[in-house]
Design a protein around this motif. Structure first.
Motif, PDB file in Angstrom:
ATOM      1  N   VAL A  24       0.859  -1.176   0.000  1.00 14.00           N
ATOM      2  CA  VAL A  24       0.000   0.000   0.000  1.00 14.00           C
ATOM      3  C   VAL A  24       0.901   1.234   0.000  1.00 14.00           C
ATOM      4  CG1 VAL A  24      -1.756   1.324   1.249  1.00 14.00           C
ATOM      5  CG2 VAL A  24      -1.885  -1.185   1.184  1.00 14.00           C
ATOM      6  N   LEU A  25       0.708   2.099  -0.974  1.00 13.32           N
ATOM      7  CA  LEU A  25       1.513   3.309  -1.122  1.00 13.32           C
ATOM      8  C   LEU A  25       0.629   4.528  -0.915  1.00 13.32           C
ATOM      9  CD1 LEU A  25       3.970   5.018  -2.029  1.00 13.32           C
ATOM     10  CD2 LEU A  25       3.257   4.589  -4.399  1.00 13.32           C
ATOM     11  N   LYS A  26       0.952   5.316   0.105  1.00 14.27           N
ATOM     12  CA  LYS A  26       0.236   6.577   0.339  1.00 14.27           C
ATOM     13  C   LYS A  26       1.115   7.730  -0.131  1.00 14.27           C
ATOM     14  CE  LYS A  26      -0.825  10.501   2.541  1.00 14.27           C
ATOM     15  NZ  LYS A  26       0.030  11.617   3.015  1.00 14.27           N
ATOM     16  N   LEU A  27       0.551   8.574  -1.001  1.00 14.63           N
ATOM     17  CA  LEU A  27       1.279   9.701  -1.554  1.00 14.63           C
ATOM     18  C   LEU A  27       0.619  11.007  -1.149  1.00 14.63           C
ATOM     19  CD1 LEU A  27       1.755   8.158  -5.065  1.00 14.63           C
ATOM     20  CD2 LEU A  27       3.647   8.851  -3.594  1.00 14.63           C
ATOM     21  N   SER A  47      -5.571   2.163   7.517  1.00 11.05           N
ATOM     22  CA  SER A  47      -6.694   1.246   7.668  1.00 11.05           C
ATOM     23  C   SER A  47      -6.716   0.215   6.543  1.00 11.05           C
ATOM     24  CB  SER A  47      -8.006   2.031   7.691  1.00 11.05           C
ATOM     25  OG  SER A  47      -9.115   1.155   7.714  1.00 11.05           O
ATOM     26  N   VAL A  48      -6.524   0.673   5.309  1.00 11.99           N
ATOM     27  CA  VAL A  48      -6.507  -0.251   4.171  1.00 11.99           C
ATOM     28  C   VAL A  48      -5.355  -1.251   4.304  1.00 11.99           C
ATOM     29  CG1 VAL A  48      -6.105  -0.414   1.681  1.00 11.99           C
ATOM     30  CG2 VAL A  48      -7.706   1.281   2.578  1.00 11.99           C
ATOM     31  N   ALA A  49      -4.169  -0.762   4.688  1.00 11.69           N
ATOM     32  CA  ALA A  49      -3.008  -1.642   4.832  1.00 11.69           C
ATOM     33  C   ALA A  49      -3.263  -2.735   5.863  1.00 11.69           C
ATOM     34  CB  ALA A  49      -1.777  -0.826   5.222  1.00 11.69           C
ATOM     35  N   ALA A  50      -3.933  -2.381   6.945  1.00 13.11           N
ATOM     36  CA  ALA A  50      -4.260  -3.382   7.964  1.00 13.11           C
ATOM     37  C   ALA A  50      -5.242  -4.408   7.423  1.00 13.11           C
ATOM     38  CB  ALA A  50      -4.838  -2.689   9.200  1.00 13.11           C
ATOM     39  N   ARG A  51      -6.261  -3.939   6.722  1.00 12.47           N
ATOM     40  CA  ARG A  51      -7.340  -4.832   6.287  1.00 12.47           C
ATOM     41  C   ARG A  51      -6.913  -5.774   5.172  1.00 12.47           C
ATOM     42  NH1 ARG A  51     -11.314  -1.045   4.343  1.00 12.47           N
ATOM     43  NH2 ARG A  51     -12.674  -2.851   3.983  1.00 12.47           N
ATOM     44  N   LYS A  86       1.985  -6.349   2.712  1.00 12.59           N
ATOM     45  CA  LYS A  86       3.395  -6.692   2.913  1.00 12.59           C
ATOM     46  C   LYS A  86       4.153  -5.480   3.431  1.00 12.59           C
ATOM     47  CE  LYS A  86       6.998  -9.453   2.499  1.00 12.59           C
ATOM     48  NZ  LYS A  86       7.128 -10.662   3.346  1.00 12.59           N
ATOM     49  N   ARG A  87       3.771  -4.305   2.943  1.00 15.82           N
ATOM     50  CA  ARG A  87       4.376  -3.068   3.431  1.00 15.82           C
ATOM     51  C   ARG A  87       3.429  -1.908   3.176  1.00 15.82           C
ATOM     52  NH1 ARG A  87      10.458  -1.474   1.859  1.00 15.82           N
ATOM     53  NH2 ARG A  87      10.837  -2.845   3.640  1.00 15.82           N
TER      54      ARG A  87
END
Length: 269
Positions: free
Chosen positions: A6-9, A175-179, A183-184
């Motif tokens: 998941v990449l947050k920009l 939240s998305v990364a947890a659900r 991997k990172r």
């Protein structure tokens, strides 16, 4: 299927056409190796759009107070101009990007955020600001990833009764990364990771150090939101979290591709 990254920009990374094109190419390359989910903000463009129509900017501790008029502008800028421009840049680079918001098919359901206790002591109703609710893995993101598509999520969402909300991009990404049990989670902005009081990048952070940074005021309001989101991602099932300077294409690429990189802060549980 491989677990996604998941990449947050931060929206400031997407403002210049050349930078947007470079990130589009980076995302296209990375998505060929493993599923990639992208979340983006757009605070400065929202500020400019509000100023154009004469709506005052309202913030408390770095959080945007969102009245109905502000919400209309937020949705228009994030889910409209920025998201569409970003998707087009990825697809121009040969990718398969799909523009989404948190309101799409259970991607990131939210509820109204609780009143905010400001650092000055006041309690503030943030208006139409949402906070993610507990939910299972978003099936739509899994389906898109399995088919080779890159979901590009604007940080607006909706409650179960259909009310739209403005959502902090770091919070939504965490939240998305947890659900999805990422991997990172890679959080990219315009600072060289998390900085100490002398302006040096802290290479590795744990809960105790994060608490010290927050209590001492070394971490500003925006960074506090990032650190909180990173901790929630780890607790929820993400394997690793990296905060990186997104202005460096090489560092950003290494972070997304699960390689080691300098001037990066790694958050551990």
């Amino acid at each position: 299927m491989k677990r996604p990254v998941v990449l947050k920009l931060g929206g400031e990374l997407l403002e210049r056409p050349d930078a947007l094109a470079a990130i589009g190419r980076l995302i296209t390359r990375a998505a060929k190796r493993r599923p990639l989910i992208v979340v983006h903000g757009g605070g400065r463009e929202i500020d400019a759009a509000l100023a154009q129509v004469g709506i005052p900017k309202q913030q408390v501790d770095g959080v945007r107070v969102t009245d109905p008029e502000t919400l209309d502008v937020v949705v228009s800028v994030l889910a409209g101009s920025i998201n569409t421009r970003f998707v087009a840049a990825i697809n121009a680079a040969g990718g398969k990007a799909v523009g989404l918001t948190g309101a799409d098919a259970g991607v990131a359901p939210v509820k109204k955020a609780a009143p905010h206790k400001a650092t000055v002591g006041d309690t503030v109703d943030l208006g139409w600001v949402g906070t993610p609710i507990n939910a299972g893995a978003p099936a739509l993101l899994s389906l898109l990833g399995a088919a080779g598509y890159v979901p590009v999520i604007a940080c607006v969402s909706a409650s179960r009764d259909g009310q739209l909300f403005n959502v902090n991009a770091d919070t939504l990404a965490g939240s998305v990364a947890a659900r999805v049990h990422a991997k990172r989670l890679v959080v990219a902005g315009t600072t060289a990771g998390v900085l100490d009081k002398n302006g040096r990048t802290i290479p590795r952070l744990n809960g105790a150090l994060i608490s010290a940074l927050v209590s001492s005021g070394t971490a500003n309001a925006g960074m506090v939101a990032k650190l909180t989101a990173c901790q929630k991602a780890l607790k929820g099932g993400a394997s690793s979290v990296v905060i990186v300077d997104g202005r460096s294409p090489a560092r950003l690429a290494r972070a997304v591709e699960l390689e080691k990189t300098s001037a990066t802060s790694i958050v551990v549980g």
